[in-house]
Design a protein around this motif. Structure first.
Motif, PDB file in Angstrom:
ATOM      1  N   THR A  47       0.779  -1.192  -0.084  1.00 44.62           N
ATOM      2  CA  THR A  47      -0.045   0.088   0.183  1.00 44.62           C
ATOM      3  C   THR A  47       0.804   1.188   0.037  1.00 44.62           C
ATOM      4  OG1 THR A  47      -1.681  -1.103   1.163  1.00 44.62           O
ATOM      5  CG2 THR A  47      -1.839   1.204   1.120  1.00 44.62           C
ATOM      6  N   ILE A  48       1.881   1.275   0.737  1.00 40.49           N
ATOM      7  CA  ILE A  48       2.769   2.484   0.749  1.00 40.49           C
ATOM      8  C   ILE A  48       3.345   2.509  -0.660  1.00 40.49           C
ATOM      9  CG2 ILE A  48       5.028   3.191   1.554  1.00 40.49           C
ATOM     10  CD1 ILE A  48       4.620   1.933   4.258  1.00 40.49           C
ATOM     11  N   GLU A  49       3.957   1.593  -1.379  1.00 37.03           N
ATOM     12  CA  GLU A  49       4.471   1.504  -2.527  1.00 37.03           C
ATOM     13  C   GLU A  49       3.330   2.191  -3.636  1.00 37.03           C
ATOM     14  OE1 GLU A  49       7.871  -1.711  -3.510  1.00 37.03           O
ATOM     15  OE2 GLU A  49       6.124  -2.013  -4.399  1.00 37.03           O
ATOM     16  N   LEU A  50       2.145   1.817  -3.391  1.00 38.94           N
ATOM     17  CA  LEU A  50       0.962   2.485  -4.335  1.00 38.94           C
ATOM     18  C   LEU A  50       0.789   3.692  -4.021  1.00 38.94           C
ATOM     19  CD1 LEU A  50      -1.146   1.879  -6.428  1.00 38.94           C
ATOM     20  CD2 LEU A  50      -2.763   1.014  -4.810  1.00 38.94           C
ATOM     21  N   THR A  51       0.868   4.118  -2.828  1.00 34.86           N
ATOM     22  CA  THR A  51       0.484   5.284  -2.518  1.00 34.86           C
ATOM     23  C   THR A  51       1.476   6.477  -2.708  1.00 34.86           C
ATOM     24  OG1 THR A  51      -0.745   4.565  -0.551  1.00 34.86           O
ATOM     25  CG2 THR A  51      -0.371   6.720  -0.395  1.00 34.86           C
ATOM     26  N   LEU A  52       2.769   5.993  -2.634  1.00 31.28           N
ATOM     27  CA  LEU A  52       3.767   6.622  -2.965  1.00 31.28           C
ATOM     28  C   LEU A  52       3.879   7.090  -4.524  1.00 31.28           C
ATOM     29  CD1 LEU A  52       6.696   6.022  -0.618  1.00 31.28           C
ATOM     30  CD2 LEU A  52       5.361   8.021  -0.705  1.00 31.28           C
ATOM     31  N   GLY A  53       3.496   6.001  -5.246  1.00 29.84           N
ATOM     32  CA  GLY A  53       3.579   6.014  -6.688  1.00 29.84           C
ATOM     33  C   GLY A  53       2.293   7.003  -7.036  1.00 29.84           C
ATOM     34  N   ALA A  54       1.242   6.970  -6.402  1.00 29.60           N
ATOM     35  CA  ALA A  54       0.422   7.982  -6.891  1.00 29.60           C
ATOM     36  C   ALA A  54       0.634   9.167  -6.411  1.00 29.60           C
ATOM     37  CB  ALA A  54      -1.050   7.514  -6.210  1.00 29.60           C
ATOM     38  N   LEU A  55       1.319   9.502  -5.456  1.00 33.38           N
ATOM     39  CA  LEU A  55       1.728  10.729  -4.708  1.00 33.38           C
ATOM     40  C   LEU A  55       2.748  11.396  -5.850  1.00 33.38           C
ATOM     41  CD1 LEU A  55       0.578  12.340  -2.490  1.00 33.38           C
ATOM     42  CD2 LEU A  55       2.665  11.556  -1.339  1.00 33.38           C
ATOM     43  N   VAL A  56       3.673  10.530  -6.313  1.00 34.14           N
ATOM     44  CA  VAL A  56       4.673  11.111  -7.122  1.00 34.14           C
ATOM     45  C   VAL A  56       3.993  11.413  -8.584  1.00 34.14           C
ATOM     46  CG1 VAL A  56       6.827  10.142  -8.782  1.00 34.14           C
ATOM     47  CG2 VAL A  56       6.702   9.563  -6.167  1.00 34.14           C
ATOM     48  N   PHE A  57       3.201  10.599  -8.894  1.00 33.70           N
ATOM     49  CA  PHE A  57       2.366  10.971 -10.319  1.00 33.70           C
ATOM     50  C   PHE A  57       1.627  12.467  -9.834  1.00 33.70           C
ATOM     51  CE2 PHE A  57      -2.037  10.456 -12.147  1.00 33.70           C
ATOM     52  CZ  PHE A  57      -1.618  10.745 -13.721  1.00 33.70           C
ATOM     53  N   ALA A  58       0.988  12.312  -8.807  1.00 27.94           N
ATOM     54  CA  ALA A  58      -0.022  13.769  -8.690  1.00 27.94           C
ATOM     55  C   ALA A  58       0.914  14.864  -8.499  1.00 27.94           C
ATOM     56  CB  ALA A  58      -0.731  13.326  -7.380  1.00 27.94           C
ATOM     57  N   VAL A  59       1.900  14.706  -7.590  1.00 33.92           N
ATOM     58  CA  VAL A  59       2.788  15.919  -7.297  1.00 33.92           C
ATOM     59  C   VAL A  59       3.636  16.402  -8.710  1.00 33.92           C
ATOM     60  CG1 VAL A  59       4.505  17.046  -5.688  1.00 33.92           C
ATOM     61  CG2 VAL A  59       2.549  15.627  -4.902  1.00 33.92           C
ATOM     62  N   GLY A  60       4.319  15.055  -9.002  1.00 32.45           N
ATOM     63  CA  GLY A  60       5.290  15.459 -10.204  1.00 32.45           C
ATOM     64  C   GLY A  60       4.529  16.081 -11.382  1.00 32.45           C
ATOM     65  N   LEU A  61       3.163  15.795 -11.711  1.00 36.25           N
ATOM     66  CA  LEU A  61       2.636  16.340 -12.688  1.00 36.25           C
ATOM     67  C   LEU A  61       1.745  17.391 -12.446  1.00 36.25           C
ATOM     68  CD1 LEU A  61       2.138  15.376 -15.815  1.00 36.25           C
ATOM     69  CD2 LEU A  61       0.226  14.100 -15.378  1.00 36.25           C
ATOM     70  N   GLY A  62       0.963  17.384 -11.249  1.00 36.72           N
ATOM     71  CA  GLY A  62       0.242  18.369 -10.750  1.00 36.72           C
ATOM     72  C   GLY A  62       0.882  19.914 -10.659  1.00 36.72           C
ATOM     73  N   ILE A  63       1.900  20.040  -9.987  1.00 40.92           N
ATOM     74  CA  ILE A  63       2.770  21.330 -10.070  1.00 40.92           C
ATOM     75  C   ILE A  63       3.290  21.772 -11.281  1.00 40.92           C
ATOM     76  CG2 ILE A  63       4.635  22.367  -8.770  1.00 40.92           C
ATOM     77  CD1 ILE A  63       4.117  20.634  -6.377  1.00 40.92           C
ATOM     78  N   PRO A  64       3.697  20.987 -12.047  1.00 41.45           N
ATOM     79  CA  PRO A  64       4.121  21.518 -13.486  1.00 41.45           C
ATOM     80  C   PRO A  64       2.808  22.135 -14.066  1.00 41.45           C
ATOM     81  CG  PRO A  64       5.440  19.492 -13.160  1.00 41.45           C
ATOM     82  CD  PRO A  64       4.319  19.833 -11.985  1.00 41.45           C
ATOM     83  N   LEU A  65       1.814  21.305 -13.999  1.00 43.25           N
ATOM     84  CA  LEU A  65       0.473  21.653 -14.905  1.00 43.25           C
ATOM     85  C   LEU A  65      -0.052  23.004 -14.270  1.00 43.25           C
ATOM     86  CD1 LEU A  65      -1.509  18.481 -15.509  1.00 43.25           C
ATOM     87  CD2 LEU A  65      -0.375  19.847 -17.028  1.00 43.25           C
ATOM     88  N   GLY A  66      -0.174  22.941 -13.165  1.00 37.45           N
ATOM     89  CA  GLY A  66      -0.546  24.193 -12.256  1.00 37.45           C
ATOM     90  C   GLY A  66       0.261  25.504 -12.651  1.00 37.45           C
ATOM     91  N   ARG A  67       1.383  25.140 -12.763  1.00 38.48           N
ATOM     92  CA  ARG A  67       2.230  26.687 -13.033  1.00 38.48           C
ATOM     93  C   ARG A  67       1.976  26.976 -14.351  1.00 38.48           C
ATOM     94  NH1 ARG A  67       8.265  25.561 -10.674  1.00 38.48           N
ATOM     95  NH2 ARG A  67       8.733  27.753 -11.499  1.00 38.48           N
ATOM     96  N   LEU A  68       2.207  26.050 -15.188  1.00 42.01           N
ATOM     97  CA  LEU A  68       1.672  26.138 -16.612  1.00 42.01           C
ATOM     98  C   LEU A  68       0.562  27.150 -16.809  1.00 42.01           C
ATOM     99  CD1 LEU A  68       3.140  25.423 -19.281  1.00 42.01           C
ATOM    100  CD2 LEU A  68       1.521  23.536 -19.520  1.00 42.01           C
ATOM    101  N   ALA A  69      -0.582  26.470 -16.092  1.00 47.14           N
ATOM    102  CA  ALA A  69      -1.880  27.000 -16.214  1.00 47.14           C
ATOM    103  C   ALA A  69      -1.995  28.425 -15.683  1.00 47.14           C
ATOM    104  CB  ALA A  69      -2.846  26.171 -15.595  1.00 47.14           C
ATOM    105  N   ALA A  70      -1.199  28.502 -14.614  1.00 47.42           N
ATOM    106  CA  ALA A  70      -0.964  29.899 -14.088  1.00 47.42           C
ATOM    107  C   ALA A  70      -0.556  30.899 -14.858  1.00 47.42           C
ATOM    108  CB  ALA A  70      -0.384  29.887 -12.615  1.00 47.42           C
ATOM    109  N   ARG A  71       0.654  30.570 -15.620  1.00 49.00           N
ATOM    110  CA  ARG A  71       1.481  31.460 -16.215  1.00 49.00           C
ATOM    111  C   ARG A  71       0.595  31.822 -17.603  1.00 49.00           C
ATOM    112  NH1 ARG A  71       6.693  29.227 -17.251  1.00 49.00           N
ATOM    113  NH2 ARG A  71       6.930  29.117 -14.929  1.00 49.00           N
ATOM    114  N   HIS A  72      -0.211  30.857 -18.101  1.00 48.77           N
ATOM    115  CA  HIS A  72      -0.923  31.211 -19.296  1.00 48.77           C
ATOM    116  C   HIS A  72      -2.595  31.260 -18.731  1.00 48.77           C
ATOM    117  CE1 HIS A  72       2.524  30.523 -21.913  1.00 48.77           C
ATOM    118  NE2 HIS A  72       2.690  29.350 -20.939  1.00 48.77           N
ATOM    119  N   ALA A  73      -2.702  31.975 -17.613  1.00 52.61           N
ATOM    120  CA  ALA A  73      -4.121  32.070 -17.307  1.00 52.61           C
ATOM    121  C   ALA A  73      -4.986  32.538 -18.155  1.00 52.61           C
ATOM    122  CB  ALA A  73      -4.044  32.921 -16.012  1.00 52.61           C
TER     123      ALA A  73
END
Lengths: 334, 357
Positions: free
Chosen positions: A98-124
């Motif tokens: 479960t830890i492995e799966l949760t960390l995998g999901a977290l890496v996916f969510a944070v690793g993609l979410g933050i760049p996407l959020g910054r991209l969206a903000a810059r081109h709001a």
């Protein structure tokens, strides 16, 4: 700081205490008869009465609760009523999955979410922002099990790109030391198996990480936009800093604050989501175990798992709050 | 577009090579949903080395936008610099690349903002924030920049700078933070300091201290100062020359004595009359009648005509420009013959106005 941590840990005690009452009451309010679950077809009134006496189920609820609380305080989380294996032993075998799966999901969510959020903000307000918003709306709207099944059908069955079941190819044999597949495969000196384990992790992580991804993306976008309009960002530009430095040092450093908090809160959602995701992907972790336990009316397991998950959630948020103090000097834990 | 060759009276009077900044026919527009706001609408002035000028006017008259345009800190869009030149030491800042402009910002031209409470980054120590600019522009090591930060704090009258330099903005009072902003602005020895309402957000006693400090460092370092304020009291105490702005235009210029003691423009006169004075207890404050014109729908003639007690026929028809006046120190048909107008100007001399009278 140490005092703060101690205080926070002490503060967790009433929360866990309250939770133990809720859980106890909840389990005892659930319909279903433990006799039938344990004895199955061997159920006779006599056997049932003996079992109830053995398990102490005939005592008043308060006595049962105090007995339960007493064993909790001794660190005894009980044993399965089905096979009598101690909860903790079984839990620790499955938890790494479960830890492995949760960390995998977290890496996916944070690793993609933050760049996407910054991209969206810059081109709001641009089409790009619209696309990112649409993706996050999709991510937050679609239930984990639906997305999981769609991923299985498309990338597993249809395209055959990625495995869809289990944590590693079931035909492979190697010794488990830590029960973390990614670590065990490396310990065994088998990078090929490591790659296989990573491939197994991808689809479940995406399924489980979709909701946190959506939330993190939106929070990052909102936070970056808000901070960008702060007076101190203008001050930073007035100093003659490069846009990049303004962005990284002055905007992001402040924009991180709410994002960090949200990431901590997502851990609760991830643990809950893991139950569904593990079921869809036949993932050998705590979640699937709990689903089985619910089916078997093995209430000790359910009860103790929820308690441990709550404890984990509290600890993770404590860690986040401590991390927050390092990010934000305005917070003083005294 | 005609580019006026004349500049402000004080600048002309001492015409020479010591002009540091010359702004010519600057127009900054904002394109917003409801239309276009001409926030700065044909502004020209110059600043000599070491000179102190005050840019005065009520909220929304374009003072801050003028400063932000000079610094090129406006977001484009929605802002648009529709025309003009900003000649700083012989170079037009508007034609510089972003990279070149960065070397000007914080280094040649520094700026202090109105809100000391929010103008410093909350997550860095004040030392970090001062040293950041120093390291960037003066290519000093971290250690040297840190020492320079301590020196700058000492120079703006902060006690125990060795301790303060390690503090975060939230640990400092508003007045202290404004001192930090001033220290930061002066840390790279700028040639021009733009102070945008530097005392507006502060207590009256602190205001006086900060103004004293600005005057003091200005004397010491010889940097030119452009002080933006709506407060004529601040202007009177701090600057030599004044530009009065109304609705995106400069309507009057002159030495602080001329403009404050004997204003020409009816708007300046109104501003002075509306200052509360002693002996007025119990009386209503004088106000300038009417409101600032709707930026989407400026009057056809003089922008101030609808509120002007002296308005006469040409004011509603023709738009007075300060650079067409002789001498070019006021934009008002009371002093300049209106072109093509059969009505002669009512030439008026400068005359003293009593504050609050």
């Amino acid at each position: 700081m140490i005092r703060y941590i101690v205080r926070r840990l002490l503060g967790a005690i009433p929360v866990l205490f309250g939770l133990s009452i809720v859980l106890f009451a909840f389990v005892h309010l659930l319909p279903g008869d433990p006799c039938s679950a344990i004895l199955g077809q061997h159920r006779t009134e006599e056997a049932c009465a003996r079992l109830r006496a053995n398990l102490g189920l005939d005592d008043p609820l308060t006595v049962q609760y105090l007995r339960y609380l007493g064993s909790l305080l001794r660190g005894d989380l009980g044993a399965s009523v089905i096979n009598n294996k101690p909860f903790l032993d079984e839990f620790l075998v499955r938890f790494p999955g479960t830890i492995e799966l949760t960390l995998g999901a977290l890496v996916f969510a944070v690793g993609l979410g933050i760049p996407l959020g910054r991209l969206a903000a810059r081109h709001a307000q641009s089409w790009l922002d619209g696309v990112v918003t649409a993706i996050s709306l999709f991510g937050i709207s679609i239930p984990v099990f639906v997305l999981g099944l769609v991923l299985v059908v498309v990338f597993g069955v249809g395209l055959g790109w990625l495995p869809t079941q289990g944590r590693i190819d079931a035909r492979l044999r190697f010794e488990s030391v830590t029960n973390f597949m990614l670590i065990d495969t490396l310990l065994a000196g088998r990078p090929d198996l490591f790659v296989d384990a990573v491939r197994h992790l991808i689809l479940p992580s995406i399924a489980l990480g979709s909701i946190p991804l959506a939330i993190i993306t939106r929070i990052t976008r909102a936070s970056v936009i808000e901070v960008s309009h702060e007076d101190y960002v203008r001050t930073a530009r007035a100093k003659g800093l490069t846009e990049r430095r303004v962005d990284e040092r002055h905007i992001m450093r402040n924009a991180w604050l709410p994002v960090t908090t949200v990431i901590g809160l997502q851990v609760g959602g991830l643990l809950a989501g893991a139950v569904l995701t593990e079921t869809v992907f036949v993932w050998n972790g705590v979640g699937r175990w709990v689903v089985d336990a619910i089916g078997n009316r093995d209430l000790t397991i359910v009860q103790s798992t929820i308690l441990v998950f709550a404890l984990i959630f509290l600890v993770v948020n404590l860690i986040v709050d401590i991390g927050y103090a390092f990010l934000n000097p305005r917070i003083r834990y005294a | 577009m005609t580019v006026p060759t004349t500049v402000t009276a004080p600048a002309r009077a001492s015409a020479g090579n010591d002009v540091l900044l010359e702004v010519r026919d600057l127009r900054t527009y904002f394109h917003v949903l409801d239309g276009t706001v001409k926030a700065v609408d044909g502004v020209s002035f110059s600043v000599r080395r070491g000179q102190t000028i005050g840019l005065v006017g009520e909220s929304g008259c374009g003072k801050s936008v003028t400063a932000l345009t000079i610094m090129r800190l406006l977001d484009i869009p929605p802002a648009e610099i529709a025309s003009g030149e900003i000649i700083f030491e012989g170079r037009d800042l508007l034609t510089l690349s972003e990279d070149e402009m960065r070397h000007v910002r914080g280094n040649d031209i520094a700026m202090i903002f109105q809100e000391p409470m929010t103008s410093l980054n909350p997550v860095y120590t004040v030392g970090d924030q001062i040293a950041e600019a120093v390291m960037l522009h003066q290519r000093l090591s971290k250690k040297e920049a840190w020492n320079k930060a301590i020196e700058s704090l000492r120079a703006v009258g902060i006690n125990n700078p060795e301790r303060r330099v390690k503090q975060y903005p939230h640990e400092l009072s508003g007045g202290m933070r404004q001192r930090v902003m001033i220290a930061m602005a002066l840390s790279c020895d700028p040639k021009l300091l733009i102070a945008d309402e530097p005392t507006t957000a502060l207590d009256v006693t602190i205001q006086a201290q900060i103004l004293e400090l600005i005057k003091d460092v200005q004397d010491r370092t010889g940097t030119a100062l452009m002080l933006i304020t709506h407060d004529l009291g601040v202007v009177a105490e701090t600057v030599h020359d004044v530009l009065v702005m109304y609705a995106g235009r400069i309507v009057e210029t002159g030495t602080v004595e001329d403009v404050l003691l004997a204003p020409k423009h009816p708007y300046t006169e109104g501003l002075l009359r509306s200052i509360p004075s002693r002996g007025m207890k119990g009386q209503r404050l004088n106000v300038i009648k009417g409101t600032v014109p709707n930026p989407f729908n400026m009057p056809k003639g003089c922008n101030f005509a609808p509120r002007c007690p002296y308005a006469f026929a040409p004011c509603a028809e023709y738009d007075p420009r300060i650079e067409e006046a002789n001498p070019p120190d006021v934009a008002c048909w009371l002093y300049t013959p209106a072109p093509g107008s059969p009505i002669p100007p009512r030439i008026r001399p400068r005359r003293p106005v009593e504050v609050g009278a």
